[in-house]
Design an enzyme around this catalytic site. Structure first.
Site, PDB file in Angstrom:
ATOM      1  N   HIS A 136       1.538  -3.146  15.503  1.00 57.61           N
ATOM      2  CA  HIS A 136       1.943  -1.933  14.804  1.00 57.61           C
ATOM      3  C   HIS A 136       1.997  -0.740  15.590  1.00 57.61           C
ATOM      4  CE1 HIS A 136       2.802   0.790  11.307  1.00 57.61           C
ATOM      5  NE2 HIS A 136       2.575  -0.081  10.440  1.00 57.61           N
ATOM      6  N   LYS A 159       0.955  -1.310  -0.220  1.00 59.89           N
ATOM      7  CA  LYS A 159      -0.141   0.272   0.026  1.00 59.89           C
ATOM      8  C   LYS A 159       0.955   1.173  -0.046  1.00 59.89           C
ATOM      9  CE  LYS A 159      -0.497  -0.160   5.059  1.00 59.89           C
ATOM     10  NZ  LYS A 159       0.321  -1.396   5.274  1.00 59.89           N
ATOM     11  N   GLU A 171       6.818  -5.515   8.503  1.00 64.81           N
ATOM     12  CA  GLU A 171       6.106  -4.902   7.324  1.00 64.81           C
ATOM     13  C   GLU A 171       6.398  -3.560   6.883  1.00 64.81           C
ATOM     14  OE1 GLU A 171       2.099  -5.145   8.586  1.00 64.81           O
ATOM     15  OE2 GLU A 171       2.029  -7.165   9.108  1.00 64.81           O
TER      16      GLU A 171
END
Length: 404
Positions: free
Chosen positions: A190, A62, A273
Site C-alpha cells: 500500500h 473502513k 483495496e
C-alpha cells in the site's frame, strides 16, 4: 428510534443540488445531512472495470461502512477488504462469500483470527514473524499474503510507519512460513493515500515480482498480487485515476503478464483495496451557519467567523486525520452570490472545543445566520468516523436512488 437514513427517488430531481435545496426547505431541526449519489458509485465501478480490467476491487470497508453503500457494492460483485471481526460479519451478513473477503490487517487480534477461521475467511495479510506464529496456532489453513513496504513518500497519508515488511526481510519471513507449514499465496503493498507520483507503482510492483519468485523457490504457491488502495476518489484530483491506471497496467504487463514467455497463462489473480475511489465524490454534505461573529485582527482586518452545525468531531474529522481541505460552496443563486462582499473568513464547528475548526483564514462571500453551505467529495473517512461529542448529532444520510 429516529432514523439517520432517508431515501429519495432521484428521478424526481434534476440534480443533487435540487435534493439539497428541497431538504433545506424541510429541515426544521437544523441538522446537517449528506446526499449520497448511488449512480456516482456505479459510474466509478464501471470506470474501474474498463480502466483496470485485470484488477478485481476489494472495497475497503473502513473508508465508509454505510450499509446501503456496502450492499450496493456487493450487488456489483466487488470483493471486500475487512480489518476486524465486525467488518467481516457485516460483509458476510450481506450474503458475500468468504472467498470474496481479504482480512487485510497485518496485525490481528487473536480472537479475530479464530473467528475468521470459524467463518471460512482464509485470505489474510501479515508482515512480521510474531504474526506468523499467531496464525500458525490459530488458523493454520489460512492463505497468507505478505505485505511489503512501497515508497509512500509521495502520498498524503502514509502507512509504512505502521505496516509492511522491508524487502530484505522477505526471505526470512517466507522461510519461517514454510517451517510453520503455512501457505503463503501472494504479496501485497500500500503506497498510501492520494499519491501524487503514481510512477512509484512501477518500482513496488517490480519488488512484488521479486518476492513472488522468492516465495515460489521456497515452495509457496504464489498466485495473488494485492496492489493496495489509496486511489483518488475526487473527480478533480490533481493526478486522475486514469493516470494511475495507465502506469499500473503497464507495470503489470511487464512484471505480471497474463501470458508467460512460453505462451502459457500465468494464472495470477490481481486485486486491489480501493476505498475513497468508490465513495469520495458520491457524498455531498450540507451544513448550516448557526452563528456568526466578526473579530478584528491585530492588523486591523476583520475576520468573519461562522459556526456550522457540523465540525471536526463529525463529518469534518477528515480535515485532521486525512489532511483533507474543506471546499465550501454557498447555497445561493448566482445573482445573489455576486451581490455579496468577499470577506476574510473562518469556519468553526459547533462544539466548545477550539480545535473544532473546519477551515481557517480564507476569502469567501459574506454569509448570514441560517444559510447553508455545500461541501462536495465528503464520502471518504467522514460519516464512518463521526462522533456525537458535545451532544451534537451526526449528519443524516439521504440516499438518492435512480429507479429507472
Amino acid at each position: 428510534m429516529k432514523t439517520l437514513v432517508e431515501r429519495v427517488n432521484n428521478t424526481q430531481y434534476s440534480t443533487i443540488e435540487d435534493i439539497i435545496v428541497e431538504n433545506v426547505c424541510n429541515n426544521k431541526n437544523e441538522q446537517p445531512f449528506y446526499v449520497v449519489n448511488m449512480q456516482d458509485i456505479y459510474r466509478k465501478h464501471m470506470d474501474w472495470l474498463v480502466l483496470m480490467p485485470r484488477v478485481k476491487p476489494f472495497y475497503a470497508v473502513k473508508c465508509n461502512d454505510n450499509p446501503e453503500v456496502l450492499a450496493f457494492l456487493a450487488s456489483l460483485g466487488t470483493g471486500f477488504d475487512c480489518a476486524s471481526k465486525v467488518e467481516i460479519d457485516t460483509i458476510l451478513g450481506l450474503g458475500v462469500k468468504p472467498d470474496n473477503i481479504i482480512y487485510a490487517n497485518p496485525c490481528k487480534t487473536k480472537s479475530f483470527i479464530k473467528h475468521a477461521q470459524h467463518v471460512g475467511v482464509n485470505l489474510m495479510t501479515f508482515d512480521n514473524e510474531l504474526e506468523l506464529h499467531k496464525v500458525a496456532q490459530l488458523h493454520p489453513n489460512s492463505r497468507l499474503v505478505l505485505r511489503i513496504k512501497g515508497d509512500d513518500s509521495h502520498s498524503r497519508c502514509k502507512f509504512n510507519v505502521k505496516f509492511g515488511a522491508d524487502l530484505e526481510k522477505a526471505y526470512d519471513l517466507l522461510s519461517l512460513a514454510s517451517k510453520l507449514y503455512l501457505n503463503v499465496v501472494g504479496v501485497s503493498f500500500h503506497i498510501g493515500s492520494d499519491c501524487d507520483h503514481p510512477s512509484v507503482y512501477t518500482d513496488v510492483i517490480a519488488r512484488c515480482r521479486y518476492v513472488f519468485d522468492l516465495g515460489a523457490k521456497l515452495g509457496h504457491k504464489m498466485t495473488i498480487l494485492d496492489i493496495g488502495g489509496g486511489f483518488p476518489g475526487n473527480d478533480n484530483a490533481p493526478i486522475p485515476f486514469e493516470q494511475h491506471a495507465r502506469i499500473i497496467n503497464r507495470a503489470l504487463d511487464i512484471y505480471f503478464p497474463k501470458v508467460d514467455d512460453h505462451g502459457n497463462e500465468t494464472n495470477v489473480t490481481i486485486i486491489a483495496e480501493p476505498g475513497r475511489y468508490y465513495v469520495a465524490s458520491a457524498f455531498t454534505l450540507a451544513a448550516m451557519v448557526i452563528a456568526k461573529r466578526v473579530e478584528t485582527l491585530p492588523d486591523g482586518q476583520e475576520c468573519f467567523m461562522y459556526y456550522l452545525n457540523d465540525g471536526v468531531y463529525g463529518a469534518f474529522n477528515n480535515t485532521i486525520f486525512e489532511h483533507a481541505t474543506a471546499e465550501p460552496s454557498p447555497l445561493l443563486d448566482e445573482g445573489e452570490l455576486y451581490k455579496r462582499n468577499i470577506r476574510l473568513s473562518t469556519l468553526w464547528g459547533p462544539t466548545c472545543d477550539s480545535i473544532d475548526c473546519v477551515k481557517r483564514d480564507f476569502y469567501f462571500p459574506e454569509l448570514n445566520i441560517g444559510e447553508w453551505l455545500v461541501f462536495p467529495n465528503m464520502g471518504a473517512y467522514t460519516c464512518c468516523v463521526a462522533t456525537t461529542f458535545n451532544g451534537f448529532e451526526r449528519a443524516k444520510l439521504i440516499i438518492a436512488d435512480d429507479k429507472e
